[in-house]
Design a protein around this motif. Structure first.
Motif, PDB file in Angstrom:
ATOM      1  N   UNK A 208       0.811  -1.148   0.001  1.00  0.00           N
ATOM      2  CA  UNK A 208      -0.075  -0.032   0.174  1.00  0.00           C
ATOM      3  C   UNK A 208       0.856   1.218  -0.045  1.00  0.00           C
ATOM      4  N   UNK A 209       0.781   2.142  -1.176  1.00  0.00           N
ATOM      5  CA  UNK A 209       1.620   3.196  -1.031  1.00  0.00           C
ATOM      6  C   UNK A 209       1.695   4.167   0.015  1.00  0.00           C
ATOM      7  N   UNK A 210       0.357   4.286   0.591  1.00  0.00           N
ATOM      8  CA  UNK A 210       0.317   5.196   1.680  1.00  0.00           C
ATOM      9  C   UNK A 210       1.014   4.725   3.080  1.00  0.00           C
ATOM     10  N   UNK A 234      11.074   3.236  -5.171  1.00  0.00           N
ATOM     11  CA  UNK A 234      10.501   2.821  -6.621  1.00  0.00           C
ATOM     12  C   UNK A 234       9.413   1.877  -5.882  1.00  0.00           C
ATOM     13  N   UNK A 235       9.092   1.650  -4.654  1.00  0.00           N
ATOM     14  CA  UNK A 235       8.298   0.907  -4.074  1.00  0.00           C
ATOM     15  C   UNK A 235       8.387  -0.719  -4.834  1.00  0.00           C
ATOM     16  N   UNK A 271       3.449   4.884 -13.222  1.00  0.00           N
ATOM     17  CA  UNK A 271       2.879   5.797 -12.302  1.00  0.00           C
ATOM     18  C   UNK A 271       3.196   5.881 -10.885  1.00  0.00           C
ATOM     19  N   UNK A 272       2.845   4.579 -10.488  1.00  0.00           N
ATOM     20  CA  UNK A 272       3.221   4.406  -8.929  1.00  0.00           C
ATOM     21  C   UNK A 272       4.519   4.439  -8.621  1.00  0.00           C
ATOM     22  N   UNK A 273       5.455   4.043  -9.632  1.00  0.00           N
ATOM     23  CA  UNK A 273       7.021   4.359  -9.164  1.00  0.00           C
ATOM     24  C   UNK A 273       7.104   6.211  -9.127  1.00  0.00           C
ATOM     25  N   UNK A 276       6.257   7.675  -5.969  1.00  0.00           N
ATOM     26  CA  UNK A 276       6.678   7.222  -4.884  1.00  0.00           C
ATOM     27  C   UNK A 276       8.255   7.885  -4.817  1.00  0.00           C
ATOM     28  N   UNK A 277       8.680   7.934  -6.162  1.00  0.00           N
ATOM     29  CA  UNK A 277      10.016   8.771  -6.275  1.00  0.00           C
ATOM     30  C   UNK A 277       9.930  10.143  -5.945  1.00  0.00           C
ATOM     31  N   UNK A 278       8.966  10.627  -6.225  1.00  0.00           N
ATOM     32  CA  UNK A 278       8.523  12.041  -6.168  1.00  0.00           C
ATOM     33  C   UNK A 278       8.604  12.483  -4.525  1.00  0.00           C
TER      34      UNK A 278
END
Length: 375
Positions: A208-210, A234-235, A271-273, A276-278
């Motif tokens: 989960x990104x959050x 990069x998750x 987009x997910x990477x 997270x990178x940002x």
């Protein structure tokens, strides 16, 4: 050394390595080394057993070997110009020898740093391996400046995978840090979310990104020296179990000829990477500018209602951090935190850029670690 090392074909001394036929492989029970009631059987198995069949275990009781290992370390430091060593499996050799090794290396290079990998189960076991404070004596002074703080990793893992309770979930982080009196200098501990021996933190936290963002913000704002494993930005997910250790050590796409894409470019990332990178880039670059987070003191509050609040501060800067594990936003009480908010009127969210009026109660979003610089 490896079992194919030329030494193994003609050992300099018969006692150059421990006899695997006698001691077998190690138990991996690092806690035995600091156990006041440990049996000789358990101690011998930890210290004299080979790590794996392919890695013969050197016997530092041989004086020529003991001297050679120190001389070899000094040669490599001088030759390479490195300013620190992470010494793997620090708790497995003879601990008296490791104290001698650390002492002689640091006498030769006073500004050098050594981080010992001390993969053990509790804060008390972990702190045993850091050098003693002046005037303190626990029966062993390792001379080791820094340890790998596995207790922070364990606490973060449990914080996101257990329900909040008296001694579970987010409380695990509080309990780990509240024992910092046992370390000679917890600010020197190397803290991490994962590493090359542990499953990828993104997968550990449910992919989960959050959750990863919350954990990363905690890592960069709590006490200690943060270590970030490649791919976290990069998750990276854990690979299949059939990969073995390779599941934790995947290649970076774009780092090899013939790769279908390159994560070293924005266009090559998903987009997910990129999200997270940002996030990682923004927070990490901000940390470079914050003396309070890098060198300041830590003050925290007992978590309540699945919310953990702490401050990092110096005489010139104050940072407030709020870990809200709830799905919904929560209200932060000014009165409860007045000892740290007194004299400040507003704060700026490091990630959001939002202004917070701290002269009264204020809200923070759910599933977020909110980092606020107070003004």
């Amino acid at each position: 050394i490896g079992d194919q090392h030329w030494w193994m074909k003609d050992l300099p001394f018969k006692d150059w390595v421990h006899d695997q036929s006698v001691y077998g492989n190690t138990s991996y029970r690092g806690t035995v080394a600091s156990d006041p009631y440990a049996s000789k059987h358990d101690t011998d198995r930890l210290v004299k057993g080979w790590f794996v069949n392919e890695m013969p275990d050197l016997d530092q009781r041989n004086e020529q070997l003991a001297d050679y290992l120190i001389q070899n370390t000094l040669w490599w430091i001088e030759y390479s110009g490195i300013d620190g060593i992470r010494m793997d499996t620090y708790v497995y050799p003879y601990k008296e020898y490791m104290a001698r090794w650390a002492k002689e290396v640091l006498e030769a290079y006073p500004d050098f740093n050594i981080v010992g990998e001390s993969w053990v189960e509790t804060v008390a076991h972990e702190s045993y391996w850091q050098e003693d404070k002046a005037g303190e004596n626990d029966g062993y002074d390792s001379k080791l400046p820094s340890v790998t703080d596995f207790q922070i990793h364990f606490a973060v893992r449990d914080a996101f995978n257990q329900g909040f309770g008296w001694d579970s979930g987010l409380m695990k982080i509080y309990y780990a840090l509240s024992q910092d009196r046992l370390y000679s200098d917890p600010m020197k501990n190397v803290i991490f979310l994962d590493n090359h021996d542990i499953s990828r933190i993104y997968s550990t936290l449910g992919e989960k990104p959050e959750n990863l963002k919350m954990a990363y913000a905690f890592l960069l704002t709590t006490r200690g020296i943060p270590q970030v494993y490649y791919g976290t930005e990069l998750a990276f997910k854990a690979g299949p179990g059939s990969w073995g250790d390779g599941a934790k050590r995947a290649e970076m796409p774009g780092g090899w000829q013939g790769d279908a894409r390159s994560v070293f470019t924005k266009a090559g990332r998903t987009a997910e990477e990129n999200a997270m990178h940002e996030y990682v880039t923004k927070l990490t670059n901000w940390r470079k500018t914050s003396d309070a987070v890098k060198n300041g003191k830590l003050l925290h509050y007992v978590p309540e209602n699945n919310v953990y609040v702490y401050f990092r501060y110096t005489d010139r800067e104050r940072v407030m951090v709020i870990m809200n594990m709830n799905d919904n936003e929560v209200t932060i009480s000014r009165e409860k935190h007045i000892e740290m908010l007194r004299g400040f009127t507003f704060g700026m969210g490091v990630i959001s850029g939002k202004n917070f009026d701290v002269t009264k109660d204020f809200n923070v979003p759910g599933k977020t670690t909110t980092v606020i610089t107070l003004k």
